[in-house]
Design a protein around this motif. Structure first.
Motif, PDB file in Angstrom:
ATOM      1  N   SER A  59       3.787 -10.621   8.420  1.00 34.02           N
ATOM      2  CA  SER A  59       3.393 -11.888   9.128  1.00 34.02           C
ATOM      3  C   SER A  59       2.114 -12.285   8.832  1.00 34.02           C
ATOM      4  O   SER A  59       1.578 -13.376   9.438  1.00 34.02           O
ATOM      5  N   LEU A  60       1.197 -11.659   8.078  1.00 36.87           N
ATOM      6  CA  LEU A  60      -0.171 -12.145   7.893  1.00 36.87           C
ATOM      7  C   LEU A  60      -0.271 -13.187   6.882  1.00 36.87           C
ATOM      8  O   LEU A  60       0.170 -12.796   5.803  1.00 36.87           O
ATOM      9  N   VAL A  61      -1.039 -14.328   7.234  1.00 34.03           N
ATOM     10  CA  VAL A  61      -1.228 -15.143   6.154  1.00 34.03           C
ATOM     11  C   VAL A  61      -2.488 -14.785   5.231  1.00 34.03           C
ATOM     12  O   VAL A  61      -3.154 -13.937   5.496  1.00 34.03           O
ATOM     13  N   GLY A  62      -2.376 -15.364   3.831  1.00 29.68           N
ATOM     14  CA  GLY A  62      -3.344 -14.724   2.913  1.00 29.68           C
ATOM     15  C   GLY A  62      -2.983 -13.603   2.223  1.00 29.68           C
ATOM     16  O   GLY A  62      -1.977 -12.924   2.391  1.00 29.68           O
ATOM     17  N   ASP A  63      -4.104 -13.225   1.327  1.00 29.24           N
ATOM     18  CA  ASP A  63      -3.888 -11.995   0.598  1.00 29.24           C
ATOM     19  C   ASP A  63      -4.735 -10.827   0.924  1.00 29.24           C
ATOM     20  O   ASP A  63      -5.606 -10.855   1.636  1.00 29.24           O
ATOM     21  N   GLY A  64      -4.310  -9.641   0.055  1.00 30.47           N
ATOM     22  CA  GLY A  64      -5.410  -8.504   0.244  1.00 30.47           C
ATOM     23  C   GLY A  64      -5.072  -7.829   1.267  1.00 30.47           C
ATOM     24  O   GLY A  64      -6.029  -6.805   1.775  1.00 30.47           O
ATOM     25  N   HIS A  65      -4.154  -7.872   2.126  1.00 30.64           N
ATOM     26  CA  HIS A  65      -4.024  -7.033   3.357  1.00 30.64           C
ATOM     27  C   HIS A  65      -3.170  -5.950   2.958  1.00 30.64           C
ATOM     28  O   HIS A  65      -2.468  -5.776   1.938  1.00 30.64           O
ATOM     29  N   SER A  66      -3.486  -4.592   3.763  1.00 34.91           N
ATOM     30  CA  SER A  66      -2.501  -3.359   3.579  1.00 34.91           C
ATOM     31  C   SER A  66      -2.250  -2.897   4.816  1.00 34.91           C
ATOM     32  O   SER A  66      -2.496  -3.257   5.866  1.00 34.91           O
ATOM     33  N   GLN A  67      -1.676  -1.809   4.616  1.00 36.16           N
ATOM     34  CA  GLN A  67      -1.355  -1.087   5.796  1.00 36.16           C
ATOM     35  C   GLN A  67      -1.413   0.493   5.879  1.00 36.16           C
ATOM     36  O   GLN A  67      -1.342   0.990   4.630  1.00 36.16           O
ATOM     37  N   ILE A  68      -1.565   1.096   6.886  1.00 36.16           N
ATOM     38  CA  ILE A  68      -1.814   2.615   6.785  1.00 36.16           C
ATOM     39  C   ILE A  68      -1.159   3.267   8.008  1.00 36.16           C
ATOM     40  O   ILE A  68      -1.434   2.771   9.168  1.00 36.16           O
ATOM     41  N   ALA A  69      -0.591   4.047   7.727  1.00 37.09           N
ATOM     42  CA  ALA A  69       0.279   4.875   9.047  1.00 37.09           C
ATOM     43  C   ALA A  69      -0.376   6.043   9.239  1.00 37.09           C
ATOM     44  O   ALA A  69      -0.513   6.958   8.238  1.00 37.09           O
ATOM     45  N   PHE A  70      -0.872   6.482  10.367  1.00 40.55           N
ATOM     46  CA  PHE A  70      -1.483   7.778  10.754  1.00 40.55           C
ATOM     47  C   PHE A  70      -1.478   7.953  12.288  1.00 40.55           C
ATOM     48  O   PHE A  70      -1.336   6.978  12.927  1.00 40.55           O
ATOM     49  N   ASP A  71      -1.652   9.134  12.546  1.00 44.07           N
ATOM     50  CA  ASP A  71      -1.624   9.381  14.088  1.00 44.07           C
ATOM     51  C   ASP A  71      -2.947   9.570  14.567  1.00 44.07           C
ATOM     52  O   ASP A  71      -3.680  10.417  14.190  1.00 44.07           O
ATOM     53  N   LEU A  72      -3.008   8.614  15.586  1.00 44.44           N
ATOM     54  CA  LEU A  72      -4.507   8.829  16.267  1.00 44.44           C
ATOM     55  C   LEU A  72      -4.830   9.858  17.150  1.00 44.44           C
ATOM     56  O   LEU A  72      -5.909  10.098  17.462  1.00 44.44           O
TER      57      LEU A  72
END
Lengths: 259, 77
Positions: A59-72
């Protein structure tokens, strides 16, 4: 046309900034990620669930986004994760720590597990992110961190003692982090929202009758908040427009505490 | 969790470990059944079953048995 051509400026611009947003799968975190992207940032969306993160990321506009799943809740792993993000993708300009849990328990049923869980996610995770952020090579120039506390830091609520305590701790930690991290040139601030219309609030609402809910909402002179109301302030505190703001607490409550 | 275990948990939350709770007792007749007890019930259901109690159903409950009906779908036989 750019700023030089037009003379117009956007003090909230986050162009060329890399910002980590926790709790980005929903609510305030998702709204923050979306706004930061609209302001030009490259956003790293973090949360527990890859699929939900992917939805936010798409849903983010623009480029260069990423994601990371981790347990806080794996506190001692967090600094290493932050260091890896910087090493692999470049220094971070900001962290918006939006993840947290709200759980009400009257003192009569509070036990150590409950207290540990809330303090781990609401307090310790932010401290671990801060520890990670100040490591050499992690913060970019003009780095800033925003923690999400709550008006519960300032207003006592029956059945919410532990939650209030965690959010008060976030306010105190913000000030101390701001002081300690001045030498690292990292600003640290926090926002304190009142009730915001999120999935978390929906769950809270289902536990009330309509009449109870109407009575609760009636306390809010300007109605309850929207996630974007919080995201706007987080973006401001991360931007250079807040260059001289450090260790402060911004109450976002639609006038709730004013009256 | 079985029904009797839940009733025991609820009795503890209401700080009635010795008296316990009879299913046919009216909630209005239990001195410990106050607004915080209501929240405790909601919290217990959340903690043990990961479920949200609907406020309307809870507001309509008048006996301990009515509370059990709310959690019945989550209880073991």
């Amino acid at each position: 046309m750019d700023e030089k051509t037009t003379g117009l400026i956007n003090p909230l611009s986050l162009a060329r900034r890399r910002i980590l947003v926790t709790g980005a799968s929903s609510g305030i975190g998702r709204a923050t990620a979306e706004l930061l992207a609209r302001l030009g940032a490259s956003v790293i969306v973090a949360g527990r669930d890859e699929e939900r993160l992917a939805r936010t990321r798409s849903s983010l506009v623009g480029d260069g986004h990423s994601q990371i799943a981790f347990d806080l809740s794996a506190i001692d792993e967090i600094p290493g994760i932050v260091a890896r993000l910087a090493k692999e993708g470049g220094a971070l300009s900001g962290i918006a720590h939006c993840a947290g849990v709200q759980a009400g328990r009257p003192m009569r049923i509070v036990d150590q597990n409950f207290m540990d869980d809330l303090f781990r996610v609401n307090v310790q995770s932010g401290l671990a992110l801060a520890r990670g952020f100040r490591q050499r090579g992690v913060p970019a120039s003009g780095a800033a961190m925003v923690l999400v506390s709550s008006v519960s830091a300032f207003v006592g609520q029956a059945s919410n003692v532990v939650y209030c305590a965690t959010k008060g701790a976030v306010v105190s930690a913000t000030k101390a982090l701001a002081v300690e991290f001045m030498r690292d040139k990292i600003r640290v601030n926090c926002v304190c929202p009142a009730l915001v219309e999120t999935e978390m609030a929906d769950r809270f609402r289902t536990t009330m009758s309509d009449e109870q809910w109407q009575g609760y909402v009636a306390q809010y002179p300007m109605g309850i908040g929207q996630p974007a109301d919080i995201a706007n302030s987080v973006a401001f505190l991360l931007s250079d427009a807040a260059r001289w703001i450090n260790g402060t607490t911004l109450v976002l409550d639609g006038g709730l505490l004013a009256g | 969790m079985k029904k009797q275990e839940f009733i025991r948990e609820l009795a503890l939350a209401l700080e009635r470990p010795d008296e316990g709770l009879q299913e046919d007792v009216l909630l209005a007749d239990i001195p410990e059944w106050d607004s915080l007890a209501v929240i405790s019930f909601i919290a217990l259901v959340d903690e043990h079953f990961g479920a949200a109690v609907e406020g309307e159903k809870l507001a309509a409950a008048t006996t301990v048995a009515d509370l059990i009906v709310i959690v019945q779908p989550h209880l073991e036989d």
